[in-house]
Design an enzyme around this catalytic site. Structure first.
Site, short mmCIF file in Angstrom:
data_model
loop_
_atom_site.label_atom_id
_atom_site.label_comp_id
_atom_site.label_asym_id
_atom_site.label_seq_id
_atom_site.Cartn_x
_atom_site.Cartn_y
_atom_site.Cartn_z
N HIS A 37 24.69 42.49 -26.52
CA HIS A 37 25.43 43.74 -26.73
C HIS A 37 25.63 44.07 -28.22
O HIS A 37 25.16 45.09 -28.71
CB HIS A 37 26.80 43.66 -26.07
CG HIS A 37 26.78 43.44 -24.59
ND1 HIS A 37 26.26 44.35 -23.71
CD2 HIS A 37 27.24 42.41 -23.84
CE1 HIS A 37 26.40 43.90 -22.47
NE2 HIS A 37 26.98 42.72 -22.52
O1 RIB Z 1 30.90 44.74 -23.10
C1 RIB Z 1 30.38 43.98 -24.14
C2 RIB Z 1 31.36 43.94 -25.30
O2 RIB Z 1 32.56 43.34 -24.86
C3 RIB Z 1 30.89 43.11 -26.48
O3 RIB Z 1 31.39 43.69 -27.67
C4 RIB Z 1 31.53 41.78 -26.23
O4 RIB Z 1 31.70 41.04 -27.41
C5 RIB Z 1 32.85 42.17 -25.62
O5 RIB Z 1 33.77 42.46 -26.61
#
Ligand code: RIB
Ligand code: CA
Length: 306
Positions: free
Chosen positions: A239
Site C-alpha cells: 500500500h
Molecule cells: O489500508 C492500508 C493502510 O492502512 C496503510 O497505510 C497501512 O499502513 C495502514 O495504515
C-alpha cells in the site's frame, strides 16, 4: 527534479517500505516526517519514524502528531496486522534522536510557507494531521505543490467491505482534506491491492541489503502471516510504497479525475465516494496500475540500499 516531501505516517510495516524507498531514491528529499496514530499509538508512531530515519542514516526532523481522530472515538490500533510495536514481532527499537519540539500540524504549515509551491505532502496514515494543518491555516492549500494520499478506494475496502483503514480511522479528517482545493492524488486500494510482494522478494532484499532489506524481511513476516490467515496466500499488498512510487513514476498509473467525499457515519463509515457536489474540487484517482513495474521499482530501489 528533486521532490521535497513530508511523509505523514503511522509506522507500520508498509510505512517502513515507503520511507525506505523515499529515503534511498536519488530524486526525493524527505524534508520531514510527521507521525500519527493508526497502525500503532501516536507515541510508538513517533518513535518508529525516528527508528526508520536513523536506519537509513539520514537526519530527518520528526514532528509528533495526533493521538486520536478529530471527531469520533478511536477505532483502536492494528496490532494484529503490524505487531504491537509496529514492526511485526520486533521489540521496540533503540533510537538516539527525539521528535522536534513542534506539533505535526504546525510543522506542516511552517514548512509549506518556508517552501511555497515546493512541498509534496505524503500522508500514508489517517489524515488527522493534514486536516488539522488545513484547519490551523487554510492558506496552505494554495501553497502546497501536491498531496499524495495512500487511502480510500472507489471499488473496495479492507477494514470493512466499504472502507480503507486510513480513511476509516478518521473519516471526518479525510472528508475535510478532499473538500480542499489542492492537487490531491488518492492512491487507494483500487491500485495498491494489485501491487504485491511474496516471501522470495523480501529474501532477495535481505540478501542484498542486510540493514534495510534485512529489517524489512524480519518485520514483514508478521504482516505476511496476517495476509496468509485472511487471504490464504503468503504475500502482502504494497500500500504505502505504491503511493510514493506514484510521485516518482506516474507512468505506471492510469489516472481518472473525480470529486471525492467520505461517509462519516453509519454502516458505510469511511467509504470514499465520487461526489456529485459541484462545489467540490476534482482530484486524481489512479484506477489501474502496471503492478509489476511498481514492484520492480520498489525492489530495485531497496537493493541500492546498504
Ligand atoms: O489500508 C492500508 C493502510 O492502512 C496503510 O497505510 C497501512 O499502513 C495502514 O495504515
Ligand atoms: Ca500506513
Amino acid at each position: 527534479m528533486t521532490h521535497k516531501i513530508i511523509i505523514d505516517t503511522d509506522p507500520g510495516i508498509d510505512d517502513a517500505m515507503a520511507i525506505f524507498y523515499a529515503a534511498l531514491h536519488p530524486d526525493i528529499d524527505i524534508v520531514g516526517m510527521t507521525s500519527v496514530f493508526g497502525n500503532v499509538t501516536a507515541e510508538i508512531a513517533a518513535r518508529n519514524a525516528i527508528v526508520l530515519a536513523e536506519r537509513v542514516g539520514q537526519t530527518i526532523p520528526v514532528a509528533k502528531g495526533a493521538a486520536k481522530p478529530m471527531v469520533m472515538e478511536p477505532n483502536g490500533v492494528s496490532d494484529y496486522v503490524h505487531g504491537v510495536e509496529g514492526f511485526g514481532t520486533m521489540p521496540a527499537q533503540p533510537i538516539t534522536g527525539k521528535p522536534v519540539d513542534e506539533p505535526a500540524h504546525e510543522f506542516i504549515c511552517r514548512m509549506i510557507h518556508e517552501h511555497p509551491n515546493e512541498i509534496i505532502l505524503c500522508p500514508i496514515g489517517p489524515l488527522t494531521n493534514i486536516a488539522m494543518a488545513l484547519e490551523h491555516d487554510p492558506t496552505i492549500a494554495a501553497k502546497t505543490k501536491a498531496v499524495y494520499i495512500m487511502g480510500g478506494g472507489l471499488n473496495k475496502g479492507n477494514v470493512t467491505e466499504y472502507a480503507e483503514a486510513n480513511i476509516w480511522n478518521d473519516p471526518h479528517a479525510a472528508d475535510a482534506v478532499f473538500a480542499a482545493s489542492w492537487d490531491i492524488t488518492m492512491v487507494g486500494l483500487d491500485v495498491t491491492t494489485l501491487v504485491q510482494c511474496v516471501p522470495a522478494d523480501f529474501e532477495r532484499l535481505a540478501a542484498s541489503t542486510p540493514t534495510i532489506g534485512g529489517f524489512l524481511n524480519e518485520a514483514v513476516q508478521f504482516y505476511m502471516d496476517f495476509y496468509a490467515s485472511h487471504y490464504g496466500k503468503r504475500g502482502c499488498d504494497m500500500h504505502d510504497p505504491t503511493a510514493i512510487i506514484a510521485i516518482t513514476d506516474p507512468q505506471y498509473f492510469t489516472i481518472e479525475t473525480h470529486a471525492l467525499e467520505v461517509i462519516v457515519d453509519g454502516a458505510r463509515i469511511g467509504q470514499t465516494l465520487r461526489s456529485t457536489d459541484p462545489s467540490r474540487p476534482k482530484h486524481k484517482v489512479p484506477m489501474d496500475v502496471d503492478a509489476e513495474g511498481v514492484k520492480q521499482r520498489f525492489l530495485s530501489m531497496i537493493e541500492t540500499g546498504f
